[in-house]
Design a protein around this motif. Structure first.
Motif, PDB file in Angstrom:
ATOM      1  N   TYR A 149     -40.651  16.471  17.167  1.00  0.00           N
ATOM      2  CA  TYR A 149     -42.107  16.540  17.270  1.00  0.00           C
ATOM      3  C   TYR A 149     -42.736  15.150  17.385  1.00  0.00           C
ATOM      4  CZ  TYR A 149     -41.703  21.502  16.266  1.00  0.00           C
ATOM      5  OH  TYR A 149     -41.371  22.839  16.328  1.00  0.00           O
ATOM      6  N   LEU A 150     -42.086  14.116  16.844  1.00  0.00           N
ATOM      7  CA  LEU A 150     -42.566  12.755  17.093  1.00  0.00           C
ATOM      8  C   LEU A 150     -42.550  12.453  18.584  1.00  0.00           C
ATOM      9  CD1 LEU A 150     -40.860  10.747  14.198  1.00  0.00           C
ATOM     10  CD2 LEU A 150     -43.323  10.790  14.671  1.00  0.00           C
ATOM     11  N   ALA A 151     -41.475  12.864  19.252  1.00  0.00           N
ATOM     12  CA  ALA A 151     -41.350  12.613  20.685  1.00  0.00           C
ATOM     13  C   ALA A 151     -42.227  13.551  21.505  1.00  0.00           C
ATOM     14  CB  ALA A 151     -39.884  12.736  21.110  1.00  0.00           C
ATOM     15  N   TYR A 178     -45.556  18.587  10.579  1.00  0.00           N
ATOM     16  CA  TYR A 178     -46.501  17.843   9.745  1.00  0.00           C
ATOM     17  C   TYR A 178     -45.953  16.478   9.331  1.00  0.00           C
ATOM     18  CZ  TYR A 178     -49.424  22.015   9.424  1.00  0.00           C
ATOM     19  OH  TYR A 178     -50.229  23.084   9.720  1.00  0.00           O
ATOM     20  N   PHE A 179     -44.645  16.370   9.148  1.00  0.00           N
ATOM     21  CA  PHE A 179     -44.056  15.068   8.806  1.00  0.00           C
ATOM     22  C   PHE A 179     -44.180  14.109   9.989  1.00  0.00           C
ATOM     23  CE2 PHE A 179     -40.125  12.662   7.124  1.00  0.00           C
ATOM     24  CZ  PHE A 179     -40.893  11.962   6.213  1.00  0.00           C
ATOM     25  N   ALA A 180     -43.960  14.612  11.197  1.00  0.00           N
ATOM     26  CA  ALA A 180     -44.133  13.787  12.396  1.00  0.00           C
ATOM     27  C   ALA A 180     -45.583  13.335  12.527  1.00  0.00           C
ATOM     28  CB  ALA A 180     -43.702  14.571  13.635  1.00  0.00           C
ATOM     29  N   ASP A 181     -46.508  14.248  12.269  1.00  0.00           N
ATOM     30  CA  ASP A 181     -47.931  13.901  12.346  1.00  0.00           C
ATOM     31  C   ASP A 181     -48.281  12.828  11.325  1.00  0.00           C
ATOM     32  OD1 ASP A 181     -50.784  14.687  13.272  1.00  0.00           O
ATOM     33  OD2 ASP A 181     -50.889  14.894  11.095  1.00  0.00           O
ATOM     34  N   LEU A 182     -47.744  12.940  10.124  1.00  0.00           N
ATOM     35  CA  LEU A 182     -47.985  11.946   9.079  1.00  0.00           C
ATOM     36  C   LEU A 182     -47.455  10.574   9.489  1.00  0.00           C
ATOM     37  CD1 LEU A 182     -48.717  11.169   6.097  1.00  0.00           C
ATOM     38  CD2 LEU A 182     -46.383  11.872   5.501  1.00  0.00           C
ATOM     39  N   ILE A 183     -46.220  10.520   9.991  1.00  0.00           N
ATOM     40  CA  ILE A 183     -45.612   9.248  10.368  1.00  0.00           C
ATOM     41  C   ILE A 183     -46.344   8.625  11.559  1.00  0.00           C
ATOM     42  CG2 ILE A 183     -43.511   8.187  11.296  1.00  0.00           C
ATOM     43  CD1 ILE A 183     -41.917  10.298   9.687  1.00  0.00           C
ATOM     44  N   ALA A 184     -46.686   9.442  12.545  1.00  0.00           N
ATOM     45  CA  ALA A 184     -47.328   8.920  13.749  1.00  0.00           C
ATOM     46  C   ALA A 184     -48.737   8.402  13.473  1.00  0.00           C
ATOM     47  CB  ALA A 184     -47.359   9.998  14.829  1.00  0.00           C
ATOM     48  N   ASN A 185     -49.493   9.127  12.634  1.00  0.00           N
ATOM     49  CA  ASN A 185     -50.910   8.803  12.424  1.00  0.00           C
ATOM     50  C   ASN A 185     -51.206   8.134  11.098  1.00  0.00           C
ATOM     51  OD1 ASN A 185     -51.839   9.976  14.934  1.00  0.00           O
ATOM     52  ND2 ASN A 185     -51.402  11.976  14.020  1.00  0.00           N
TER      53      ASN A 185
END
Length: 421
Positions: free
Chosen positions: A50-52, A380-387
């Motif tokens: 999801y990060l990608a 949600y973890f990807a969203d947290l790390i990205a933003n």
């Protein structure tokens, strides 16, 4: 990446299926990455994907000390459900179930998600009232759920122990959209999809140390050399406390326990549902796999452990529950027996949060919800790390919630984690 389709299978069949390429690469680790996720289980792989996919990030690595999906990802009973009630959990698990429903199409990989009903047996008027509260909350927040009376349950699952049960069955609480998925298929699907977007999945790469530069992580020491990272996410299930201490952060508010599971010899089709029994201190859940084996489990071991093997007292406990609810299984033979290591938080809910180190993020404390939560956890973890900020759904899933007096005190359909403290 070759896309899977009926046409691709037909075309490659003409050449003896020699045209398929491997599902993901086996790259050498780079010296540095923008983001490093530690743990190539379901949560780590979903996060990288999801990060990608959602955030367009590419310079990402997932580090795994063993082989992909070789930890808890392959050591569970594969139940998927969203019958949670508390704010935060309710939205989170429903989002996860919705992701499950489209996951095979999203990943172009059959994760074998079978929506076969999650049936929680009820044994008293008080249990029915509690289930009505939970399932009405679910229905009012956009999910599904219903209560079955005894006649409906008997018509749907006739071979339960209705006549001589120690705890008489009075009905059931049912989520029809819930069911099972294939644990290794979901790991391979996320790995393949993440790899196709440029993520490096590095197996046999154990993290042995965390290098800090002031208030942030600068690099990870691994069995395959030093890897620098701008951001680091921990998604390592039962090893969360160990990595936490490597980072010099003291102790996490979690305990590591093992949860055992079993599979029987293959049987002819017997049970087309997930059935859960939990009353009077007992806890038991069972379903039938596509191969015919009865897959079932029970309570946690009552002591802390990192072992991934079973023991005879739990065999007896789970076997007693099985024969209490389904006496027809009394002469069925066990085929395999294993254990996974569980991060147990004190309120039964996970942590998806930033830490006291500027660029370190934590995904841990999943209790009994790890498998079913995998898609939303990664999302949600990807969203947290990205933003660098939590989505409102997970804003209370942080390490400071106990200090604020916010307990997301919910166990779903699992035994109470506070009983094992």
């Amino acid at each position: 990446m070759n896309r899977y389709s009926a046409w691709a299978v037909f075309k490659n069949g003409l050449s003896g299926h020699r045209g398929w390429t491997r599902q993901w690469r086996d790259p050498e680790p780079k010296k540095a990455y923008d983001i490093v996720i530690v743990g190539a289980g379901l949560h780590g792989l979903a996060t990288a994907y999801y990060l990608a996919k959602n955030h367009g990030l590419r310079n990402i690595a997932v580090l795994e000390k063993g082989w992909l999906g070789g930890g808890n990802a392959g050591r569970n009973t594969t139940i998927v459900r969203s019958n949670y009630m508390m704010p935060g959990n309710r939205e989170f698990y429903e989002h996860s179930l919705k992701l499950w429903e489209n996951l095979s199409h999203d990943l172009n990989y059959n994760v074998m998600f079978s929506q076969r009903y999650h049936v929680t047996l009820l044994h008293s008027p008080a249990a029915r009232d509690a289930a009505a509260r939970r399932y009405n909350t679910m229905r009012l927040t956009g999910s599904d759920g219903e209560l079955w009376d005894l006649a409906t349950l008997k018509a749907e699952i006739p071979h339960l122990n209705y006549n001589n049960a120690r705890f008489p069955i009075t009905g059931a609480a049912v989520q029809k959209r819930a069911g099972n998925a294939r644990h290794d298929a979901i790991a391979w699907g996320y790995a393949r999809a993440a790899d196709s977007l440029g993520v490096d999945i590095i197996q046999n790469c154990e993290v042995t140390g965390v290098t800090r530069n002031g208030g942030e992580v600068s690099a990870l020491e691994t069995s395959r050399g030093t890897i620098a990272a701008k951001k680091v996410g921990f998604a390592v299930a039962g090893n969360s406390s160990r990595l936490w201490q490597m980072a010099g952060l003291g102790r996490l508010p979690i305990e590591s326990h093992k949860l055992q599971a079993f599979v029987s010899e293959p049987l002819k089709p017997l049970l087309d549902h997930v059935v859960v029994f939990g009353v009077g201190g007992a806890h038991f859940y069972i379903s039938q796999s596509d191969k015919g084996g009865m897959v079932f489990g029970g309570d946690l071991d009552w002591y802390k452990s990192y072992a991934q093997r079973g023991n005879l007292p739990m065999v007896q406990d789970v076997a007693e529950c099985a024969t209490s609810i389904m006496p027809c299984l009394g002469r069925v033979r066990l085929l395999r027996h294993w254990a996974g290591v569980m991060d147990m938080s004190m309120d039964g809910s996970p942590f998806i949060c930033k830490t006291s180190l500027k660029n370190l993020y934590l995904n841990a404390g999943w209790n009994y919800g790890g498998f079913k939560a995998s898609p939303a956890s990664g999302w949600y973890f990807a969203d947290l790390i990205a933003n660098d900020r939590p989505d409102p759904v997970i804003e209370n899933h942080d390490l400071e919630r106990f200090r604020r007096g916010v307990n997301i005190d919910e166990r779903g359909a699992g035994p109470d984690p506070k009983l094992h403290g």
